[in-house]
Design a protein around this motif. Structure first.
Motif, PDB file in Angstrom:
ATOM      1  N   LEU A 155      70.010  -2.255   2.904  1.00  0.00           N
ATOM      2  CA  LEU A 155      69.719  -1.226   1.906  1.00  0.00           C
ATOM      3  C   LEU A 155      68.710  -0.252   2.504  1.00  0.00           C
ATOM      4  N   THR A 156      68.991   1.035   2.408  1.00  0.00           N
ATOM      5  CA  THR A 156      68.058   2.052   2.884  1.00  0.00           C
ATOM      6  C   THR A 156      67.440   2.735   1.677  1.00  0.00           C
ATOM      7  N   VAL A 157      66.107   2.693   1.626  1.00  0.00           N
ATOM      8  CA  VAL A 157      65.381   3.325   0.528  1.00  0.00           C
ATOM      9  C   VAL A 157      64.341   4.251   1.142  1.00  0.00           C
ATOM     10  N   VAL A 158      64.379   5.531   0.771  1.00  0.00           N
ATOM     11  CA  VAL A 158      63.400   6.477   1.319  1.00  0.00           C
ATOM     12  C   VAL A 158      62.081   6.328   0.561  1.00  0.00           C
ATOM     13  N   SER A 159      61.029   6.812   1.153  1.00  0.00           N
ATOM     14  CA  SER A 159      59.686   6.710   0.580  1.00  0.00           C
ATOM     15  C   SER A 159      59.650   7.333  -0.819  1.00  0.00           C
ATOM     16  N   GLY A 160      59.168   6.567  -1.776  1.00  0.00           N
ATOM     17  CA  GLY A 160      59.061   7.038  -3.154  1.00  0.00           C
ATOM     18  C   GLY A 160      60.302   6.798  -3.996  1.00  0.00           C
ATOM     19  N   ALA A 161      61.406   6.465  -3.380  1.00  0.00           N
ATOM     20  CA  ALA A 161      62.654   6.232  -4.120  1.00  0.00           C
ATOM     21  C   ALA A 161      62.775   4.752  -4.486  1.00  0.00           C
ATOM     22  N   THR A 162      63.664   4.474  -5.420  1.00  0.00           N
ATOM     23  CA  THR A 162      63.899   3.083  -5.827  1.00  0.00           C
ATOM     24  C   THR A 162      65.376   2.746  -5.746  1.00  0.00           C
ATOM     25  N   SER A 163      65.641   1.474  -5.655  1.00  0.00           N
ATOM     26  CA  SER A 163      67.001   0.946  -5.696  1.00  0.00           C
ATOM     27  C   SER A 163      66.933  -0.419  -6.390  1.00  0.00           C
ATOM     28  N   SER A 213      70.893 -15.469 -13.779  1.00  0.00           N
ATOM     29  CA  SER A 213      69.879 -14.805 -12.967  1.00  0.00           C
ATOM     30  C   SER A 213      68.466 -15.041 -13.495  1.00  0.00           C
ATOM     31  N   GLY A 214      68.338 -15.790 -14.564  1.00  0.00           N
ATOM     32  CA  GLY A 214      67.009 -16.077 -15.111  1.00  0.00           C
ATOM     33  C   GLY A 214      66.216 -16.963 -14.165  1.00  0.00           C
ATOM     34  N   GLY A 215      64.960 -16.690 -14.040  1.00  0.00           N
ATOM     35  CA  GLY A 215      64.093 -17.514 -13.207  1.00  0.00           C
ATOM     36  C   GLY A 215      64.073 -17.120 -11.744  1.00  0.00           C
ATOM     37  N   ILE A 216      64.806 -16.094 -11.369  1.00  0.00           N
ATOM     38  CA  ILE A 216      64.775 -15.638  -9.971  1.00  0.00           C
ATOM     39  C   ILE A 216      63.584 -14.704  -9.806  1.00  0.00           C
ATOM     40  N   SER A 217      62.780 -14.986  -8.794  1.00  0.00           N
ATOM     41  CA  SER A 217      61.629 -14.116  -8.536  1.00  0.00           C
ATOM     42  C   SER A 217      61.857 -13.367  -7.228  1.00  0.00           C
ATOM     43  N   TRP A 218      61.277 -12.194  -7.140  1.00  0.00           N
ATOM     44  CA  TRP A 218      61.467 -11.320  -5.999  1.00  0.00           C
ATOM     45  C   TRP A 218      60.144 -11.131  -5.274  1.00  0.00           C
ATOM     46  N   THR A 219      60.240 -11.019  -3.943  1.00  0.00           N
ATOM     47  CA  THR A 219      59.060 -10.708  -3.138  1.00  0.00           C
ATOM     48  C   THR A 219      59.509  -9.941  -1.891  1.00  0.00           C
ATOM     49  N   SER A 220      58.622  -9.161  -1.355  1.00  0.00           N
ATOM     50  CA  SER A 220      58.913  -8.383  -0.153  1.00  0.00           C
ATOM     51  C   SER A 220      58.254  -9.052   1.051  1.00  0.00           C
ATOM     52  N   SER A 221      58.962  -9.048   2.174  1.00  0.00           N
ATOM     53  CA  SER A 221      58.381  -9.607   3.405  1.00  0.00           C
ATOM     54  C   SER A 221      57.395  -8.624   4.036  1.00  0.00           C
ATOM     55  N   ASN A 222      57.419  -7.365   3.582  1.00  0.00           N
ATOM     56  CA  ASN A 222      56.545  -6.330   4.136  1.00  0.00           C
ATOM     57  C   ASN A 222      56.204  -5.365   3.000  1.00  0.00           C
ATOM     58  N   SER A 223      55.287  -5.770   2.133  1.00  0.00           N
ATOM     59  CA  SER A 223      54.999  -4.969   0.939  1.00  0.00           C
ATOM     60  C   SER A 223      54.413  -3.575   1.215  1.00  0.00           C
ATOM     61  N   PRO A 224      53.713  -3.310   2.344  1.00  0.00           N
ATOM     62  CA  PRO A 224      53.313  -1.916   2.592  1.00  0.00           C
ATOM     63  C   PRO A 224      54.523  -0.993   2.824  1.00  0.00           C
ATOM     64  N   THR A 225      55.620  -1.534   3.313  1.00  0.00           N
ATOM     65  CA  THR A 225      56.822  -0.741   3.578  1.00  0.00           C
ATOM     66  C   THR A 225      57.694  -0.613   2.335  1.00  0.00           C
ATOM     67  N   ALA A 226      57.904  -1.731   1.649  1.00  0.00           N
ATOM     68  CA  ALA A 226      58.738  -1.728   0.442  1.00  0.00           C
ATOM     69  C   ALA A 226      58.235  -2.809  -0.504  1.00  0.00           C
ATOM     70  N   SER A 227      58.077  -2.433  -1.751  1.00  0.00           N
ATOM     71  CA  SER A 227      57.675  -3.428  -2.757  1.00  0.00           C
ATOM     72  C   SER A 227      58.872  -3.705  -3.656  1.00  0.00           C
ATOM     73  N   VAL A 228      58.838  -4.851  -4.308  1.00  0.00           N
ATOM     74  CA  VAL A 228      59.938  -5.197  -5.210  1.00  0.00           C
ATOM     75  C   VAL A 228      59.358  -5.882  -6.435  1.00  0.00           C
ATOM     76  N   SER A 229      59.873  -5.513  -7.597  1.00  0.00           N
ATOM     77  CA  SER A 229      59.449  -6.101  -8.856  1.00  0.00           C
ATOM     78  C   SER A 229      60.663  -6.166  -9.779  1.00  0.00           C
ATOM     79  N   THR A 252      61.026  -0.418  -4.224  1.00  0.00           N
ATOM     80  CA  THR A 252      60.421   0.917  -4.089  1.00  0.00           C
ATOM     81  C   THR A 252      60.022   1.103  -2.629  1.00  0.00           C
ATOM     82  N   GLY A 253      60.562   2.156  -2.015  1.00  0.00           N
ATOM     83  CA  GLY A 253      60.218   2.474  -0.629  1.00  0.00           C
ATOM     84  C   GLY A 253      58.844   3.109  -0.546  1.00  0.00           C
ATOM     85  N   ALA A 254      58.077   2.755   0.495  1.00  0.00           N
ATOM     86  CA  ALA A 254      56.731   3.319   0.641  1.00  0.00           C
ATOM     87  C   ALA A 254      56.535   3.939   2.023  1.00  0.00           C
TER      88      ALA A 254
END
Length: 111
Positions: A58-66, A82-98, A103-105
């Protein structure tokens, strides 16, 4: 006719013995397995796989969301939802997920 006390006792005993098999036959548990019931085996709802969509990179540009979605499946293939699935980013300064929203950064990659 006068009945002696012993004769009354014998008549009651005889009547009781004749009725006992019918009363006992009506007291069964309702199954033909001898009164023993076996519970069904427990359902294995452990997660065997999780499908994430979109499946590819997935390609997400800075400030955009997917938005991502995920569904868990049991070993026998039925969906656990899909209940109970949690999300995390391996590199949160680059991309966060909630809640599946990425969200691309910064320029870089994350998984």
């Amino acid at each position: 006719m006068t009945v002696a006390p012993r004769s009354r006792w014998i008549r009651r005993l005889t009547a009781g013995c004749c009725l006992a098999p019918f009363v006992l036959a009506g007291c069964g548990g309702g199954d033909s397995g001898g009164g023993v019931t076996t519970p069904p085996p427990p359902v294995d709802n452990s997660v065997a796989r999780i499908d994430v969509t979109p499946a590819g990179p997935l390609t997400v540009v800075s400030g955009a969301t997917s938005t991502l979605s995920a569904t868990a499946y049991a070993r026998d293939g039925h969906s656990l939802g899909s209940g109970g699935i949690s999300w995390t980013s391996s590199n949160s300064p680059t991309a966060s997920v909630s809640s599946g929203v990425v969200t691309g950064a910064l320029v870089g990659s994350a998984s």
